[in-house]
Design an enzyme around this catalytic site. Structure first.
Site: not given
Length: 275
Positions: A10, A222, A42-43, A8, A219, A196
């Site tokens: 952020d 998501n 990631t998103g 991930d 973290d 994910k």
């Protein structure tokens, strides 16, 4: 033996200032040089992570990224699609009306831009403030091609307002779509079946790997699906307390080279004091 690491961004790989520490970069390079595949999960769309792929040395067609929270998996340089799931403009229209009824601003993320639709009068969307490197366009729902493919819609607004408004949303929103908080101030809505975990599983299948050969690092909410799916689940020290319960290992924070320490521990079998 770990053959794939999905990471991930952020709160995980990126520090608060959105940079990657030298230690994280060096350890990822070391893993790749030792035959381990490393994929960003990631998103964000691929366009928004080009500088990250360049920094990691993975912006080539023998490396992959998992974007839109698992909605699109593709090769980095050639952009060959491995898997994708999108929602229709009709579905986005229904979501827009539901959000507008509770004063939540909705923005739709396409493959090449973010479409901003008319916001509630007192609550403008703030997604552009956090993703200012993406092209943003203003549209009305009525002047878009009904065949437009949308990977996700985003609601980015004040935390207290978001939490209050979410309690007023109709049940069908949660039943017909994947709904999750990627930040305290951000709600993301994806097509049903997208998360994910699904994205990582698709990539593992392409690489002919089992879950036991995959490590994931995250973290936030998501990241939960991939943490549950992978054989090795790592959560950052700064991660949400309710997410940590799914961790096989809690590494240091994103400000303390947590990604590097997790890779060192599991790929290169270095002992440390983290439990």
């Amino acid at each position: 033996m770990i053959e794939l690491i999905a990471i991930d961004l952020d709160g995980t790989l990126l520090s608060k200032d959105k940079t990657i520490s030298p230690a994280n970069i060096d350890m990822i390079h070391k893993a790749i040089q030792n035959g381990v595949d490393v994929a960003i999960c990631t998103g964000r769309p691929l366009e928004a992570i080009q500088h990250i792929l360049d920094t990691l040395g993975t912006n080539s067609s023998d490396h992959y990224s998992i974007t839109y929270n698992g909605g699109l998996v593709l090769k980095n340089e050639s952009r060959e699609v491995v898997s994708q799931v999108t929602m229709s403009m009709g579905q986005a229209q229904c979501l827009y009306e539901a959000m507008l009824a509770v004063d939540l601003p909705l923005e739709a993320v396409l493959i090449d831009a973010v479409y901003q639709f008319p916001f509630p009068e007192d609550f403008p969307g703030t997604y552009q403030e956090t993703m200012n490197f993406l092209p943003f366009k203003q549209f009305d729902m009525t002047n878009l091609d009904p065949e437009t493919a949308i990977f996700k819609v985003v609601i980015n607004t004040e935390i207290a307002h978001l939490e209050s408004a979410m309690t007023k949303l109709p049940e069908w929103v949660f039943e017909d779509f994947e709904v999750m908080r990627s930040h305290p101030y951000q709600l993301e809505i994806m097509p049903k079946g997208v998360d994910k975990g699904v994205g990582v599983a698709h990539l593992a299948q392409v690489l002919e790997l089992t879950a036991d050969q995959v490590m994931v690092i995250g973290d936030e909410e998501n990241d939960l699906a991939m943490l549950k799916w992978a054989g090795t689940a790592v959560v950052m020290e700064n991660g949400r307390p309710d997410i940590k319960q799914y961790a096989d290992y809690i590494t240091s924070s994103n400000e303390e080279d947590g990604v590097a320490k997790a890779i060192d521990h599991f790929v290169f079998y270095q002992e440390d004091d983290n439990k």
